[in-house]
Design a protein around this motif. Sequence first.
Motif: not given
Length: 371
Positions: A86-94, A116-123, A154-156
């Motif tokens: 999964s690409r939605r695990n924040v710990q792994t992304q960071l 990370a920003l695609r899957t969790k924009p709040e990051l 997330w570019a804009d």
Amino acid sequence: MAKSQPQAADAWISYDGRLSAVHAAALIAANDVTAAERAEAGTLSRTALRHDPTAVSAAATLGVVTLAQNDTATARHLLAYAQMLSRRNVQTQLWSIEDAVRRGDIPGALHWYDIALRTKPELSEMLYPVLAQASRDPTIRAALVRTLAGKPPWADSYVGFAAGQKDDPLSTAALFAGLRARGVAIPPAAQVSVINVLLNGGNVGEAWRYYAAIRPGATRTQARDPDFTALLETPSLFDWMPVNDGNVSASIQRTSDGGAFAFSAPASIGGTVLQQVQLLAAGTYRLSGHSEGIAQDARALPYWTLTCRTDGSELGRVGVPNSAQADGNFTGSLTVPANCPVQTLTLFVQPSDAIGGTSGQIDRVVLAPAR
């Protein structure tokens, strides 16, 4: 109970790998994790993966624990496995971002930023400031331009964030210039923000170069847009900027002949209604223009001033007579000294005792070197 009491949930249903994974992750979530807690988290994670090999959190937690034990190769293997699941695990992304940075892999780090920003924009709250700081490095900035040119979702959002950063506007201007060179459209508000931050920060030359790049044909030898035809939604300090303070109404409007600046103020109210920053060289200049609808006593007539932006000293003043006089034309001269490289041209409305207050239009104003 897994969210509020992960240990109890795991104890009740100990054969569920997902609950064991949540329990393990909770043990290393604190900042002051002990060696015993880390070891227990590792044991729980292994148990979780035996019960459920798709427990992403368990693979990520075990990877972090293994990394703390200086077994980098195994940690990378485990975290790569978590990424595969999964690409939605924040710990792994960071961790993936940090690992790429540690190895000096700039494209790799930006790749994981993107994911990370695609899957969790709040990051973005966590990642944008770090990315803005890192992009001061020309090499990283060039790679970031390539990433943003690919137009990720997330570019804009990032461009808007970068435009508001005041601590290093030169880097932001360079980033935007790189994006424009690749055909990426920068939102007008972001462009204006960079120009104004540069100018207010004393980077006058850089502010003008950026402005000239987005306003083809702009010149610093005279006031710009003399006929008010630009009609910009987001003007910069180098453009005409109507000033509305809640009492005075000021706006640039479209007319049959192009455009005009209109103003109105209630009785006994006055103030600044229009401004434009200038970069005039030392010398004598002629200010001329045309008005409509101005009819006031002599002491309530509007006037133009040119002030030095560094200290606010007035360099000259040109009055605007009633529009019935001289067919609405006005003219005067202003002198710019050598010690004043940046000036502000301002239209000031004086308070009127008339019941209807004061109002009128300026449909042309030219500030240029005197012939």
